[in-house]
Design a protein around this motif. Structure first.
Motif, mmCIF file in Angstrom:
data_model
loop_
_atom_site.group_PDB
_atom_site.id
_atom_site.type_symbol
_atom_site.label_atom_id
_atom_site.label_comp_id
_atom_site.label_asym_id
_atom_site.label_seq_id
_atom_site.Cartn_x
_atom_site.Cartn_y
_atom_site.Cartn_z
ATOM 1 N N GLU A 1 0.818 -1.225 0.000
ATOM 2 C CA GLU A 1 0.000 0.000 0.000
ATOM 3 C C GLU A 1 0.848 1.269 0.000
ATOM 4 O O GLU A 1 0.575 2.209 0.738
ATOM 5 N N VAL A 2 1.843 1.315 -0.857
ATOM 6 C CA VAL A 2 2.757 2.451 -0.894
ATOM 7 C C VAL A 2 2.504 3.273 -2.152
ATOM 8 O O VAL A 2 2.641 2.767 -3.266
ATOM 9 N N LEU A 3 2.133 4.525 -1.991
ATOM 10 C CA LEU A 3 2.013 5.428 -3.125
ATOM 11 C C LEU A 3 3.391 5.963 -3.510
ATOM 12 O O LEU A 3 4.356 5.865 -2.744
ATOM 13 N N SER A 4 3.481 6.540 -4.702
ATOM 14 C CA SER A 4 4.775 6.961 -5.234
ATOM 15 C C SER A 4 5.498 7.934 -4.311
ATOM 16 O O SER A 4 6.695 7.800 -4.046
ATOM 17 N N ASN A 5 4.785 8.938 -3.797
ATOM 18 C CA ASN A 5 5.426 9.914 -2.923
ATOM 19 C C ASN A 5 5.853 9.288 -1.604
ATOM 20 O O ASN A 5 6.887 9.653 -1.028
ATOM 21 N N GLN A 6 5.081 8.314 -1.125
ATOM 22 C CA GLN A 6 5.442 7.632 0.111
ATOM 23 C C GLN A 6 6.699 6.785 -0.077
ATOM 24 O O GLN A 6 7.564 6.720 0.803
ATOM 25 N N LEU A 7 6.791 6.144 -1.236
ATOM 26 C CA LEU A 7 7.969 5.348 -1.546
ATOM 27 C C LEU A 7 9.212 6.234 -1.583
ATOM 28 O O LEU A 7 10.279 5.848 -1.082
ATOM 29 N N SER A 8 9.082 7.425 -2.141
ATOM 30 C CA SER A 8 10.207 8.367 -2.152
ATOM 31 C C SER A 8 10.614 8.744 -0.739
ATOM 32 O O SER A 8 11.805 8.836 -0.429
ATOM 33 N N ASP A 9 9.626 8.959 0.127
ATOM 34 C CA ASP A 9 9.922 9.301 1.517
ATOM 35 C C ASP A 9 10.642 8.163 2.224
ATOM 36 O O ASP A 9 11.602 8.381 2.977
ATOM 37 N N VAL A 10 10.179 6.932 2.005
ATOM 38 C CA VAL A 10 10.811 5.776 2.634
ATOM 39 C C VAL A 10 12.268 5.655 2.202
ATOM 40 O O VAL A 10 13.176 5.474 3.018
ATOM 41 N N LYS A 11 12.504 5.760 0.899
ATOM 42 C CA LYS A 11 13.877 5.638 0.396
ATOM 43 C C LYS A 11 14.756 6.770 0.902
ATOM 44 O O LYS A 11 15.938 6.563 1.208
ATOM 45 N N SER A 12 14.199 7.968 1.006
ATOM 46 C CA SER A 12 14.956 9.090 1.549
ATOM 47 C C SER A 12 15.372 8.810 2.986
ATOM 48 O O SER A 12 16.507 9.104 3.386
ATOM 49 N N GLY A 13 14.468 8.206 3.763
ATOM 50 C CA GLY A 13 14.784 7.899 5.149
ATOM 51 C C GLY A 13 15.821 6.804 5.290
ATOM 52 O O GLY A 13 16.619 6.814 6.233
#
Length: 258
Positions: free
Chosen positions: A37-49
């Motif tokens: 359930e990961v949207l594109s912007n959320q995936l970017s946030d996860v990878k940034s973290g």
């Protein structure tokens, strides 16, 4: 499987990043993370973290690019080389964006054939999120996921170890769980004989601190191949600094690719 539907409130983002980063850093061994359930912007946030050494496999389920939810696999590019990857739809037409068997949403499986750079050992990791509406879609969908894993094995070697993670929306003994177990192909880590750490037993909490059901899993195999050895597993808590970071609890498995 790590989390599900967590960004309804932006205040959860740093706590999810912390949960994932701390889990990855808790061991000196390489880590692969399956998300749902990961949207594109959320995936970017996860990878940034997680940091710049992390990349992902997977696409948005609604257009095959970036629209809709992902079921991605995250991995460290300094540790693993990707030999093959694909995202397929859990439907009778898995090669195209599609619904299957009365599903309420488009559903996908993301798969990668990985090579450990330091040792050359190879394995298959797959990650999925089965439908919450249709029992048939769950049972047939998991068959599609297994068929894609078997196809990758045919290309890269039938002896490759397999790890399948996912939110099945199916409790132990339920439709998709029973279907996968009945195939005799993979073993859920709970039934592997490995040590279970901690006291949590249920993975879905519905943004409460009380467990409701166990629907998130890690399966390994193939059965009888002795390609994967599970040492231990744990269902982590989902409360970080007093904030319920997710409505699911992470299932973390320590294993060895033989």
């Amino acid at each position: 499987t790590i989390f599900c539907s967590i960004w309804s409130d932006q205040c959860r983002m740093p706590h999810v990043q912390s949960l994932l980063s701390d889990t990855a850093a808790a061991t000196s061994n390489p880590t692969i993370i399956g998300l749902q359930e990961v949207l594109s912007n959320q995936l970017s946030d996860v990878k940034s973290g997680l940091g710049s050494s992390w990349a992902h496999l997977g696409v948005g389920r609604d257009d095959g690019v970036s629209s809709g939810e992902f079921s991605p696999l995250l991995y460290r590019t300094d540790v693993f080389r990707v030999l093959f990857s694909e995202t397929k739809w859990l439907s009778p037409t898995p090669d195209v964006v599609s619904f299957g068997w009365g599903a309420g949403s488009r559903r996908v499986v993301t798969l990668g054939v990985f090579e450990h750079i330091a040792t050359g050992k190879r394995f298959i990791a797959a990650n999925t999120h089965l439908d919450n509406v249709s029992s048939q879609a769950r049972s047939e969908g998991i068959k599609v996921a297994v068929s894609r894993i078997e196809a990758a094995q045919a290309l890269y070697g039938g002896s490759l170890g397999v790890v399948l993670t996912g939110d099945f929306n199916s409790e132990p003994g339920g439709d998709a769980y029973a279907t996968l177990k009945g195939l005799g192909y993979l073993t859920e880590v709970w039934e592997s004989g490995a040590t279970r750490l901690g006291t949590n037993q249920l993975t879905y909490t519905g943004f409460t601190t009380v467990g409701i059901s166990r629907i998130d899993y890690c399966w390994t195999g193939p059965v009888g191949a002795n390609a994967v050895t599970v040492q231990q597993f744990e269902i982590l808590g989902n409360v970080v600094d007093g904030v319920i970071a997710s409505d699911h609890r992470a299932v973390v498995t320590d294993l060895t690719i033989v």
